[in-house]
Design a protein around this motif. Structure first.
Motif, PDB file in Angstrom:
ATOM      1  N   LYS A 237      -7.574  -6.635  -2.548  1.00  0.00           N
ATOM      2  CA  LYS A 237      -6.949  -5.751  -1.573  1.00  0.00           C
ATOM      3  C   LYS A 237      -6.178  -6.566  -0.533  1.00  0.00           C
ATOM      4  O   LYS A 237      -6.559  -7.677  -0.191  1.00  0.00           O
ATOM      5  CB  LYS A 237      -8.010  -4.903  -0.860  1.00  0.00           C
ATOM      6  CG  LYS A 237      -8.748  -3.937  -1.772  1.00  0.00           C
ATOM      7  CD  LYS A 237      -9.753  -3.121  -0.983  1.00  0.00           C
ATOM      8  CE  LYS A 237     -10.501  -2.143  -1.890  1.00  0.00           C
ATOM      9  NZ  LYS A 237     -11.503  -1.354  -1.136  1.00  0.00           N
ATOM     10  N   ALA A 238      -5.071  -5.970  -0.066  1.00  0.00           N
ATOM     11  CA  ALA A 238      -4.311  -6.579   1.026  1.00  0.00           C
ATOM     12  C   ALA A 238      -4.965  -6.182   2.342  1.00  0.00           C
ATOM     13  O   ALA A 238      -5.143  -4.992   2.624  1.00  0.00           O
ATOM     14  CB  ALA A 238      -2.864  -6.102   0.991  1.00  0.00           C
ATOM     15  N   GLN A 239      -5.316  -7.168   3.152  1.00  0.00           N
ATOM     16  CA  GLN A 239      -6.080  -6.913   4.361  1.00  0.00           C
ATOM     17  C   GLN A 239      -5.267  -7.035   5.647  1.00  0.00           C
ATOM     18  O   GLN A 239      -5.788  -6.746   6.722  1.00  0.00           O
ATOM     19  CB  GLN A 239      -7.275  -7.883   4.429  1.00  0.00           C
ATOM     20  CG  GLN A 239      -8.211  -7.807   3.244  1.00  0.00           C
ATOM     21  CD  GLN A 239      -8.962  -6.489   3.177  1.00  0.00           C
ATOM     22  OE1 GLN A 239      -8.957  -5.701   4.112  1.00  0.00           O
ATOM     23  NE2 GLN A 239      -9.608  -6.240   2.047  1.00  0.00           N
ATOM     24  N   ILE A 324      -5.401 -20.093   2.504  1.00  0.00           N
ATOM     25  CA  ILE A 324      -5.443 -18.653   2.782  1.00  0.00           C
ATOM     26  C   ILE A 324      -4.920 -17.916   1.551  1.00  0.00           C
ATOM     27  O   ILE A 324      -3.751 -18.099   1.167  1.00  0.00           O
ATOM     28  CB  ILE A 324      -4.584 -18.292   4.005  1.00  0.00           C
ATOM     29  CG1 ILE A 324      -5.084 -19.039   5.249  1.00  0.00           C
ATOM     30  CG2 ILE A 324      -4.603 -16.793   4.249  1.00  0.00           C
ATOM     31  CD1 ILE A 324      -4.198 -18.827   6.470  1.00  0.00           C
ATOM     32  N   PRO A 325      -5.734 -17.092   0.890  1.00  0.00           N
ATOM     33  CA  PRO A 325      -5.262 -16.357  -0.291  1.00  0.00           C
ATOM     34  C   PRO A 325      -4.264 -15.275   0.108  1.00  0.00           C
ATOM     35  O   PRO A 325      -4.508 -14.505   1.044  1.00  0.00           O
ATOM     36  CB  PRO A 325      -6.547 -15.751  -0.851  1.00  0.00           C
ATOM     37  CG  PRO A 325      -7.465 -15.634   0.327  1.00  0.00           C
ATOM     38  CD  PRO A 325      -7.136 -16.789   1.230  1.00  0.00           C
ATOM     39  N   VAL A 326      -3.149 -15.211  -0.594  1.00  0.00           N
ATOM     40  CA  VAL A 326      -2.088 -14.274  -0.227  1.00  0.00           C
ATOM     41  C   VAL A 326      -1.540 -13.542  -1.446  1.00  0.00           C
ATOM     42  O   VAL A 326      -1.670 -14.003  -2.586  1.00  0.00           O
ATOM     43  CB  VAL A 326      -0.927 -14.994   0.504  1.00  0.00           C
ATOM     44  CG1 VAL A 326      -1.385 -15.550   1.841  1.00  0.00           C
ATOM     45  CG2 VAL A 326      -0.323 -16.085  -0.369  1.00  0.00           C
ATOM     46  N   ALA A 327      -0.909 -12.408  -1.163  1.00  0.00           N
ATOM     47  CA  ALA A 327      -0.184 -11.621  -2.170  1.00  0.00           C
ATOM     48  C   ALA A 327       0.913 -10.854  -1.447  1.00  0.00           C
ATOM     49  O   ALA A 327       0.790 -10.560  -0.257  1.00  0.00           O
ATOM     50  CB  ALA A 327      -1.127 -10.664  -2.890  1.00  0.00           C
ATOM     51  N   PRO A 328       1.997 -10.517  -2.136  1.00  0.00           N
ATOM     52  CA  PRO A 328       3.076  -9.758  -1.492  1.00  0.00           C
ATOM     53  C   PRO A 328       2.733  -8.271  -1.383  1.00  0.00           C
ATOM     54  O   PRO A 328       1.993  -7.728  -2.199  1.00  0.00           O
ATOM     55  CB  PRO A 328       4.270  -9.980  -2.426  1.00  0.00           C
ATOM     56  CG  PRO A 328       3.662 -10.271  -3.759  1.00  0.00           C
ATOM     57  CD  PRO A 328       2.348 -10.938  -3.501  1.00  0.00           C
ATOM     58  N   GLY A 329       3.291  -7.627  -0.352  1.00  0.00           N
ATOM     59  CA  GLY A 329       3.103  -6.193  -0.174  1.00  0.00           C
ATOM     60  C   GLY A 329       4.240  -5.596   0.618  1.00  0.00           C
ATOM     61  O   GLY A 329       5.023  -6.299   1.270  1.00  0.00           O
ATOM     62  N   SER A 330       4.352  -4.275   0.568  1.00  0.00           N
ATOM     63  CA  SER A 330       5.428  -3.560   1.250  1.00  0.00           C
ATOM     64  C   SER A 330       5.405  -3.863   2.748  1.00  0.00           C
ATOM     65  O   SER A 330       4.370  -3.793   3.402  1.00  0.00           O
ATOM     66  CB  SER A 330       5.273  -2.055   1.021  1.00  0.00           C
ATOM     67  OG  SER A 330       6.183  -1.331   1.816  1.00  0.00           O
ATOM     68  N   HIS A 331       6.598  -4.164   3.288  1.00  0.00           N
ATOM     69  CA  HIS A 331       6.665  -4.596   4.682  1.00  0.00           C
ATOM     70  C   HIS A 331       7.732  -3.870   5.487  1.00  0.00           C
ATOM     71  O   HIS A 331       7.492  -3.486   6.630  1.00  0.00           O
ATOM     72  CB  HIS A 331       6.934  -6.100   4.720  1.00  0.00           C
ATOM     73  CG  HIS A 331       6.872  -6.718   6.085  1.00  0.00           C
ATOM     74  ND1 HIS A 331       5.778  -6.577   6.904  1.00  0.00           N
ATOM     75  CD2 HIS A 331       7.770  -7.486   6.772  1.00  0.00           C
ATOM     76  CE1 HIS A 331       5.986  -7.238   8.039  1.00  0.00           C
ATOM     77  NE2 HIS A 331       7.189  -7.785   7.989  1.00  0.00           N
ATOM     78  N   PHE A 332       8.929  -3.662   4.906  1.00  0.00           N
ATOM     79  CA  PHE A 332      10.039  -3.121   5.694  1.00  0.00           C
ATOM     80  C   PHE A 332      10.995  -2.376   4.778  1.00  0.00           C
ATOM     81  O   PHE A 332      11.253  -2.796   3.654  1.00  0.00           O
ATOM     82  CB  PHE A 332      10.784  -4.256   6.411  1.00  0.00           C
ATOM     83  CG  PHE A 332      11.734  -3.791   7.474  1.00  0.00           C
ATOM     84  CD1 PHE A 332      11.307  -3.613   8.773  1.00  0.00           C
ATOM     85  CD2 PHE A 332      13.065  -3.533   7.167  1.00  0.00           C
ATOM     86  CE1 PHE A 332      12.186  -3.186   9.763  1.00  0.00           C
ATOM     87  CE2 PHE A 332      13.948  -3.103   8.143  1.00  0.00           C
ATOM     88  CZ  PHE A 332      13.502  -2.936   9.456  1.00  0.00           C
ATOM     89  N   LEU A 333      11.526  -1.264   5.283  1.00  0.00           N
ATOM     90  CA  LEU A 333      12.513  -0.467   4.559  1.00  0.00           C
ATOM     91  C   LEU A 333      13.891  -0.727   5.151  1.00  0.00           C
ATOM     92  O   LEU A 333      14.120  -0.485   6.334  1.00  0.00           O
ATOM     93  CB  LEU A 333      12.177   1.021   4.657  1.00  0.00           C
ATOM     94  CG  LEU A 333      13.169   1.979   4.004  1.00  0.00           C
ATOM     95  CD1 LEU A 333      13.133   1.844   2.486  1.00  0.00           C
ATOM     96  CD2 LEU A 333      12.875   3.420   4.426  1.00  0.00           C
ATOM     97  N   MET A 334      14.812  -1.223   4.324  1.00  0.00           N
ATOM     98  CA  MET A 334      16.166  -1.462   4.811  1.00  0.00           C
ATOM     99  C   MET A 334      16.990  -0.179   4.847  1.00  0.00           C
ATOM    100  O   MET A 334      17.951  -0.069   5.603  1.00  0.00           O
ATOM    101  CB  MET A 334      16.875  -2.504   3.933  1.00  0.00           C
ATOM    102  CG  MET A 334      16.509  -3.943   4.254  1.00  0.00           C
ATOM    103  SD  MET A 334      14.812  -4.418   3.822  1.00  0.00           S
ATOM    104  CE  MET A 334      14.919  -4.532   2.036  1.00  0.00           C
ATOM    105  N   GLY A 335      16.661   0.787   4.000  1.00  0.00           N
ATOM    106  CA  GLY A 335      17.384   2.051   3.984  1.00  0.00           C
ATOM    107  C   GLY A 335      16.825   3.028   5.002  1.00  0.00           C
ATOM    108  O   GLY A 335      16.012   2.686   5.851  1.00  0.00           O
TER     109      GLY A 335
END
Length: 528
Positions: A237-239, A324-335
């Motif tokens: 899970k992204a925390q 630090i374990p990491v993964a990508p996730g939704s961050h910002f909407l350009m539209g």
């Protein structure tokens, strides 16, 4: 019945900048669905980009913004914003906003991805958003009222004059309240919560975009979703967010065997544009490998990054191991909601600023730390425009409203399933087959019927579900339409940019047609 001169839906930096700069005689109501400190702006770690360092220049900042946006930006607006950025920072400093300073009294400047200069102004190490929002709240205008825990579910629109004059919302008791004003501003942020992995506050569910779309506003560029490369990833899970500034200070992305995964991928390595880094990490994770941030080169990590330190420690990460374990996730909407330089939409009296708006600043991918800057810039621009208007507090009676139908409610999706499917099919890597499959799944919930339904009998939770459904459908439809890869939109079946067909085209899902943007030669070299 409540009325004001200006209604602002949302309470992030764009909303508070607007409120602070409006004329002191204007009555302003800020509506937020949770509390005023529960926003993406408040959670922002990195900082605010501005070309104030020695050897830096707003044209270099503009160049970096266009490059990160893969030249889908509006260059004229980009130049206006980057040119004004130093003055916006100066004003905040002079008014007492507590940014971090060096021993010589100068502002400390950080480095982040896709920037070629140290130009990130920050506060509290990695607590910039919190400091800026608290600064604004302590300087709130006397005629500004903040209403918390209200969910706006409808914009009041005069269908004959195509003008917005108020909102309907459900208050903390679930009762309907109508509030009227000649100026209604959407500043609700993006829609990151439609994804299972996200850095966004739990309130960021696409409300403002769905509201505006239902009201008839033009919506553009919804396919361009930025996935932040480094969310803390624990137990699948992204925390929470691990700021890009960590890599700016020297952290490196490594695989399980400590191989530097960005070597040979991009000239800027670990500080490559976010879509490049996210896609690289995604491929490692898809292949069953974990990815980490190696922070061993950063001295005094806990002091420089107290927010990230607290996040890691609360999730059981031993920072003494420097991984630090990491993964990508939704961050910002350009539209988002299509606007002009002042935040005006195609509906009179309706405006959009901040992440909810599609302004032409970010193009296909936002440059790091341009989001708080965008909020400051457009909040000021819109205030300057409203301050010149004379039709304040004109409440009209017996208006032919845009009507919504009362019918049997269509079903609504399970939100956990929607978020998982968005991540899988409309996430970091997309294909025609996956997008078509997901769009069909979304449309079984009768999205178009929900667009015309009356929401007055829905609970606040059901309203949020509907807004998430509409936003997910807009993103998926736009991603299916764009048959190329650009910035935050990556199609495995069309993996390359196609400038001949797609450089300046945007999808307007209100009119369901392609159209050319205003840019003429947006790849031209910026000159003095």
């Amino acid at each position: 019945m409540k009325s004001a001169d200006v209604i602002i839906v949302g309470s992030g930096v764009a909303a508070l900048q607007l409120s602070k700069r409006l004329r002191s005689d204007l009555n302003v109501i800020i509506i937020t669905k949770s509390n005023v400190q529960n926003s993406n702006s408040y959670k922002a770690q990195g900082g605010i980009a501005a070309a104030i360092g020695e050897g830096d220049d707003y044209r270099q900042h503009a160049d970096d913004t266009l490059e990160a946006g893969r030249f889908h930006n509006d260059p004229d607006i980009v130049i206006k914003m980057t040119k004004e950025a130093p003055a916006l920072i100066k004003e905040l400093v002079e008014e007492g906003c507590p940014f971090d300073q060096a021993s010589n009294g100068l502002l400390m400047l950080g480095m982040e991805g896709a920037h070629r200069q140290k130009r990130i102004v920050h506060g509290g190490g990695d607590a910039t958003g919190q400091r800026v929002i608290d600064f604004y709240l302590h300087r709130k205008n006397k005629k500004t009222t903040i209403i918390e825990n209200m969910t706006v579910f409808e914009l009041l629109v005069d269908k004959n004059q195509n003008s917005c004059f108020g909102v309907n919302g459900k208050n903390s008791d679930g009762q309907i309240e109508s509030i009227f004003a000649p100026h209604v501003v959407i500043a609700t942020g993006g829609c990151g919560q439609v994804y299972s992995f996200t850095s966004n506050a739990e309130t960021v569910t696409g409300d403002g975009i769905a509201l505006a779309y239902r009201a008839g506003a033009a919506i553009s560029d919804m396919e361009f979703v930025q996935f932040h490369p480094t969310l803390l990833y624990v137990d699948g899970k992204a925390q929470g967010l691990v700021s890009e500034a960590v890599r700016g200070e020297g952290a490196r992305l490594v695989s399980e065997d400590l191989t530097f995964i960005m070597d040979g991928i991009h000239p800027q390595g670990d500080l490559a544009p976010r879509h490049v880094v996210s896609q690289t990490i995604y491929q490692y994770i898809k292949n069953g490998q974990s990815v980490y941030l190696d922070i061993s080169s950063i001295k005094n990590f806990q002091t420089r990054f107290p927010t990230v330190t607290q996040l890691c420690e609360s999730n059981g990460i031993d920072l003494r191991k420097n991984l630090i374990p990491v993964a990508p996730g939704s961050h910002f909407l350009m539209g988002g909601i299509e606007t002009d330089l002042y935040g005006k939409t195609n509906i009179l009296g309706l405006y959009a600023i901040g992440e909810a708006a599609c302004t032409g600043i970010h193009g296909a991918n936002r440059l790091a730390s341009n989001s708080l800057l965008e909020g400051l810039f457009f909040g000021k621009n819109l205030a300057s425009w409203i301050n010149l208007q004379t039709n304040q507090n004109s409440i009209r009676q017996s208006i032919p409203l845009k009507s919504f139908v009362k019918e049997v409610q269509p079903p609504l999706p399970d939100i956990s399933e929607l978020k998982e499917r968005m991540m899988e099919f409309t996430g970091i890597v997309r294909t025609k087959q996956g997008l078509e499959r997901h769009k069909k799944w979304l449309e079984q919930f009768q999205v178009k019927k929900w667009l015309e339904m009356d929401y007055s009998t829905l609970t606040k939770e059901e309203i949020t579900k509907v807004f998430m459904l509409i936003s997910s459908w807009l993103i998926t439809s736009s991603a299916l339409d764009r048959t190329e890869s650009r910035g935050g939109h990556f199609r495995a079946d069309f993996p390359y940019e196609d400038d001949s067909h797609w450089l300046r085209k945007k999808i307007d899902h209100k009119r369901h047609s392609e159209k050319d943007g205003k840019n003429e030669q947006i790849k031209a070299t910026l000159t003095t």
